[in-house]
Scaffold this motif. Structure first.
Motif, PDB file in Angstrom:
ATOM      1  N   LEU A 311      38.174  35.430  61.405  1.00 12.52           N
ATOM      2  CA  LEU A 311      37.422  34.238  61.017  1.00 12.52           C
ATOM      3  C   LEU A 311      36.708  34.451  59.688  1.00 12.52           C
ATOM      4  O   LEU A 311      36.558  33.513  58.892  1.00 12.52           O
ATOM      5  CB  LEU A 311      36.420  33.878  62.112  1.00 12.52           C
ATOM      6  N   GLU A 312      36.271  35.672  59.439  1.00 16.46           N
ATOM      7  CA  GLU A 312      35.632  35.980  58.153  1.00 16.46           C
ATOM      8  C   GLU A 312      36.642  35.882  57.010  1.00 16.46           C
ATOM      9  O   GLU A 312      36.319  35.373  55.925  1.00 16.46           O
ATOM     10  CB  GLU A 312      35.031  37.389  58.217  1.00 16.46           C
ATOM     11  N   LYS A 313      37.863  36.319  57.249  1.00 13.85           N
ATOM     12  CA  LYS A 313      38.890  36.317  56.208  1.00 13.85           C
ATOM     13  C   LYS A 313      39.375  34.905  55.873  1.00 13.85           C
ATOM     14  O   LYS A 313      39.800  34.638  54.747  1.00 13.85           O
ATOM     15  CB  LYS A 313      40.089  37.173  56.642  1.00 13.85           C
ATOM     16  N   ILE A 314      39.355  33.992  56.867  1.00 14.74           N
ATOM     17  CA  ILE A 314      39.940  32.655  56.659  1.00 14.74           C
ATOM     18  C   ILE A 314      38.874  31.574  56.486  1.00 14.74           C
ATOM     19  O   ILE A 314      39.203  30.386  56.511  1.00 14.74           O
ATOM     20  CB  ILE A 314      40.873  32.276  57.827  1.00 14.74           C
ATOM     21  N   LYS A 315      37.620  31.970  56.308  1.00 10.86           N
ATOM     22  CA  LYS A 315      36.540  30.976  56.256  1.00 10.86           C
ATOM     23  C   LYS A 315      36.688  29.992  55.104  1.00 10.86           C
ATOM     24  O   LYS A 315      36.149  28.878  55.162  1.00 10.86           O
ATOM     25  CB  LYS A 315      35.181  31.676  56.198  1.00 10.86           C
ATOM     26  N   ASP A 316      37.440  30.366  54.061  1.00  9.86           N
ATOM     27  CA  ASP A 316      37.606  29.469  52.912  1.00  9.86           C
ATOM     28  C   ASP A 316      38.843  28.577  53.029  1.00  9.86           C
ATOM     29  O   ASP A 316      39.075  27.731  52.161  1.00  9.86           O
ATOM     30  CB  ASP A 316      37.695  30.287  51.621  1.00  9.86           C
ATOM     31  N   PHE A 320      40.125  25.736  58.438  1.00  7.01           N
ATOM     32  CA  PHE A 320      39.348  26.757  59.142  1.00  7.01           C
ATOM     33  C   PHE A 320      38.886  26.280  60.528  1.00  7.01           C
ATOM     34  O   PHE A 320      39.018  27.016  61.510  1.00  7.01           O
ATOM     35  CB  PHE A 320      38.130  27.151  58.301  1.00  7.01           C
ATOM     36  N   GLU A 321      38.365  25.076  60.625  1.00  6.10           N
ATOM     37  CA  GLU A 321      37.824  24.598  61.900  1.00  6.10           C
ATOM     38  C   GLU A 321      38.909  24.488  62.966  1.00  6.10           C
ATOM     39  O   GLU A 321      38.696  24.839  64.130  1.00  6.10           O
ATOM     40  CB  GLU A 321      37.129  23.245  61.703  1.00  6.10           C
ATOM     41  N   LYS A 324      39.827  28.003  63.993  1.00  3.71           N
ATOM     42  CA  LYS A 324      38.739  28.601  64.770  1.00  3.71           C
ATOM     43  C   LYS A 324      38.748  28.080  66.202  1.00  3.71           C
ATOM     44  O   LYS A 324      38.586  28.847  67.165  1.00  3.71           O
ATOM     45  CB  LYS A 324      37.398  28.295  64.104  1.00  3.71           C
ATOM     46  N   ASP A 328      39.247  30.378  69.488  1.00  2.67           N
ATOM     47  CA  ASP A 328      38.234  30.400  70.542  1.00  2.67           C
ATOM     48  C   ASP A 328      38.828  30.023  71.893  1.00  2.67           C
ATOM     49  O   ASP A 328      38.413  30.549  72.930  1.00  2.67           O
ATOM     50  CB  ASP A 328      37.092  29.435  70.197  1.00  2.67           C
ATOM     51  N   SER A 445      43.817  41.503  60.225  1.00  4.21           N
ATOM     52  CA  SER A 445      42.830  41.532  61.310  1.00  4.21           C
ATOM     53  C   SER A 445      43.414  42.135  62.578  1.00  4.21           C
ATOM     54  O   SER A 445      42.795  42.985  63.216  1.00  4.21           O
ATOM     55  CB  SER A 445      42.324  40.110  61.604  1.00  4.21           C
TER      56      SER A 445
END
Length: 722
Positions: A311-316, A320-321, A324, A328, A445
């Motif tokens: 999630l940190e790597k793909i936040k941009d 993303f949502e 995510k 989850d 990841s």
């Protein structure tokens, strides 16, 4: 004497028990073994899976290109090949999946910067071999040059200095040169007009023949060695040996040019390659002015840690949502395939294109994207306006390229049939890049290990399927660590790691095929055929034992005669019958032909006959019917033989292979025995995984037998007794 006889019997019993149990024990031990231990000789009953630590052999490399292996068809259609960014340690040993990993980096040397002028002067001083090329890109990229040299000569897939190949080629060229000299002395020497020169050249050739024979003998000793690749010291020794012989003829005559050319092509070219490599290697070592002060230590990440890293790597990313929420809800498994499926459905809905056409378009666009990536074209920048502009840019950079021309022509044909084709192709290309970025983040990841301790320039450690380790570095080129003699990595296992290692083959075997489905099919088919067979056999056995009707004995004899027919003879007629009914690849074909067993009928009949006739008479007096007498009196009294018959049928159905293989085409209806084929192929058999799969396949049958063995023994022992 009596005690001696007993002792002898006990010894025979113990020996028989060992002989019976040994194959099963060997199967169990093999299921725990690592791949290299399966074919080791002599065979061993031990395995390194129980060890608390291991050393793993590795081969350093860089620039490994990613492959489509393991990708789904949907992912493969948008796969963009890219080189790894770090130092890759290819595991030349059994794979590993956990433990505390220690990579011996301490003492390794590297450099942060290189003087370009000094590098260019060095290049100019080199004598480049005829079979090695230096393009403009490498000329301005020292790390790229060093990488190409190292991969070409010692670290690549087919290195020039591979011991056996290099020495054989070198010896073969010396032999060819000797044959050429012999031919010159026999047939060509008379072409020299000057008698003095003729005699001088002949003496020279005879002397060089002796020297070349000596040279060949000296070189042969390097064919044997501990390393697959010739070491630096060995290369220096070979260079000195060849250089000690002055083989070039300095004067000129009618044959001298032919001789010197043959010498250059056959022997001196090898010397040029050795000199070129050693000069480059010495310079490469010389410029490394920094030393690493600690090893790399890493451990596997937990699922939650990998998820947080992803999630940190793909936040941009713009999606993303959505990604995510999927992670989850479903975890990281199948993320790439599900994401690819979702963007495909969006394209199909938005542009009204069907899935088959979209798959073809993706494949063609992906070919062009790969070509653009290889040429280092900024794809996103070129796609800002239109897909047509992107094609024009690629065309101008590539020039004539058959793959590009073919893909472009096919896309033009599609464009004529589609509405808003340019936007469609542009969106497909952007989706390919988007999917590739997600895949890179996902692989970075899912394969990441947590760094416990490492030099400051190490960014991450990726372990891919236990078969390769990629060390990603910041501001340091990985090529500088290829010469640091990293041949082994160390693994230390905790108690829980050891337990997981022991059962690793079982996990891999279970995941290698849909064994969950195979288990359900096997249990269902074995249970249904067993129940139906017991019911039918009990009714038939009762009829043959307690009922009187014309031709009973003749009919029973005919039944028994069918037991003399080999089952293989019935395969073809049964298959034809099943095909006519349309039962291929259905449960009917797996159940119906096997619900009647003559042996089971015979077994039950013989036991039914052993029951007292007074019971039957008493039941008749009380008004009991045949049906009630069978199920309320005969079957309960015959429990051992019924259980025996059921157990034999269940085991036979569980182990059925040939018929299931013939009448099923898809995993949906196949059973465990057919699933075991997964581990055998034309190139060999994975015996450790096969034994693991076989073990969990037979486990239910063994458990059932342990609980029913008393009935089994009683049923066989009492059958036919009065």
């Amino acid at each position: 004497m009596k005690e001696l006889r007993k002792l002898f019997i006990y010894i025979l019993l113990i020996f028989g028990t060992v002989v019976m149990i040994a194959p099963f024990a060997w199967m169990l031990v093999t299921s725990f073994k690592l791949p290299s231990e399966v074919n080791s000789w002599p065979p061993r009953w031990s395995t390194k899976s129980f060890s608390t630590q291991r050393d793993v052999k590795v081969v350093p490399s860089t620039g490994t290109t990613s492959s489509v292996k393991g990708l789904s068809l949907r992912e493969a259609l948008t796969f963009v090949a890219k080189k790894t960014q770090g130092l890759v340690l290819v595991v030349n040993d059994d794979p590993f999946y956990r433990g505390t990993l220690t990579i011996p980096f301490k003492g390794s040397t590297y450099t942060l910067s290189l003087n370009q002028e000094e590098y260019k002067q060095f290049l100019q001083s080199l004598k480049i071999p005829s079979d090695f090329s230096i393009d403009d890109e490498i000329e301005n990229n020292p790390e790229g040059f060093f990488e190409k040299v190292l991969l070409n000569y010692i670290y690549g897939a087919t290195p020039v200095f591979k011991r056996t190949d290099f020495i054989e080629r070198l010896s073969g060229n010396v032999e060819t040169l000797l044959n050429g000299i012999d031919t010159m002395l026999t047939f060509g020497i008379d072409r020299i007009q000057d008698e003095n020169e003729k005699e001088k050249f002949a003496n020279f050739l005879e002397k060089k023949m002796k020297e070349l024979q000596e040279l060949s003998t000296k070189i042969q000793k390097y064919k044997a060695g501990n390393e697959v690749i010739l070491t630096i010291d060995e290369l220096k020794e070979i260079r000195n040996i060849i250089s000690n012989y002055n083989l070039v003829y300095e004067n000129s005559n009618e044959l001298s040019e032919n001789y010197n050319n043959a010498l250059q092509n056959s022997l001196l070219n090898y010397l040029d390659n050795i000199n070129f490599f050693l000069s480059t290697y010495d310079y490469f070592v010389k410029i490394q002015d920094k030393k690493v002060d600690e090893n790399i230590v890493a451990q596997p990440m937990t699922e939650e840690e990998r998820k947080a890293l992803l999630l940190e790597k793909i936040k941009d990313l713009e999606d993303f949502e959505d990604i995510k929420s999927f992670v989850d809800k479903h975890g990281m498994n199948n993320l790439i395939d599900e994401f690819a499926k979702s963007i495909d459905l969006e394209i199909e809905r938005k542009y009204g294109v069907n899935s088959v056409d979209l798959a073809n378009i993706k494949s063609l666009v992906n070919s062009i994207v790969n070509i653009a990536t290889e040429r280092q074209i900024n794809i996103k920048e070129e796609l800002k306006n239109s897909f047509e502009d992107f094609l024009n840019k690629v065309s101008s950079v590539v020039g004539f390229d058959l793959t590009f021309s073919s893909a472009k022509a096919k896309l033009d044909a599609f464009s004529e049939e589609l509405n808003n084709a340019d936007n469609l192709l542009k969106e497909v290309a952007l989706n390919i890049i988007k999917l590739q970025n997600l895949r890179m983040a996902y692989e970075g990841s899912i394969n990441a290990w947590k760094i416990i301790r490492a030099p400051e320039f190490v960014e991450s450690v990726l372990v891919k399927d236990g078969k390769s380790i990629e060390i990603v570095m910041k501001n340091v080129s990985p090529v500088y660590f290829m010469d640091d003699n990293i041949k082994n990595i160390h693994l230390k296992f905790s108690f829980s790691d050891v337990v997981k290692n022991v059962f690793q083959n079982y996990v891999l075997a279970w995941k290698s095929a849909p064994f969950g489905r195979y288990y359900i099919n096997t249990i269902f088919i074995a249970t249904v055929t067993t129940i139906l067979e017991v019911i039918i056999s009990a009714m038939a056995a009762y009829a043959f034992s307690w009922m009187n009707f014309p031709g009973k004995n003749i009919l029973f004899s005919i039944f028994l005669a069918t037991m003399m027919v080999p089952g293989e003879v019935l395969l073809v007629p049964n298959f034809i019958t099943v095909t006519k009914f349309g039962w291929i690849d259905t449960y009917y074909a797996l159940i119906i032909p096997w619900i009647v067993s003559v042996f089971s009928i015979f077994l039950m009949r013989q036991h039914f006959l052993s029951l007292p006739s007074e019971l039957f008479d008493a039941a008749k007096i009380d008004g009991c019917s045949h049906w009630r007498y069978l199920w309320q009196i005969v079957v309960p009294l015959s429990k051992p033989v019924v259980v025996t018959s059921a157990l034999l049928k269940f085991v036979g159905s569980w182990n059925s292979f040939l018929w299931v293989l013939i009448v099923t085409n898809s995993p949906k209806y196949r059973t465990l025995t057919v699933g075991l084929q997964t581990f055998s192929s034309e190139v060999g058999t994975l015996y450790n995984m096969l034994m693991a799969a076989a073990t969990f396949s037979i486990l239910p049958v063994v458990i059932i037998f342990l609980f029913t063995q008393k009935y089994f023994v009683r049923g066989i022992a009492r059958t036919g007794l009065k």
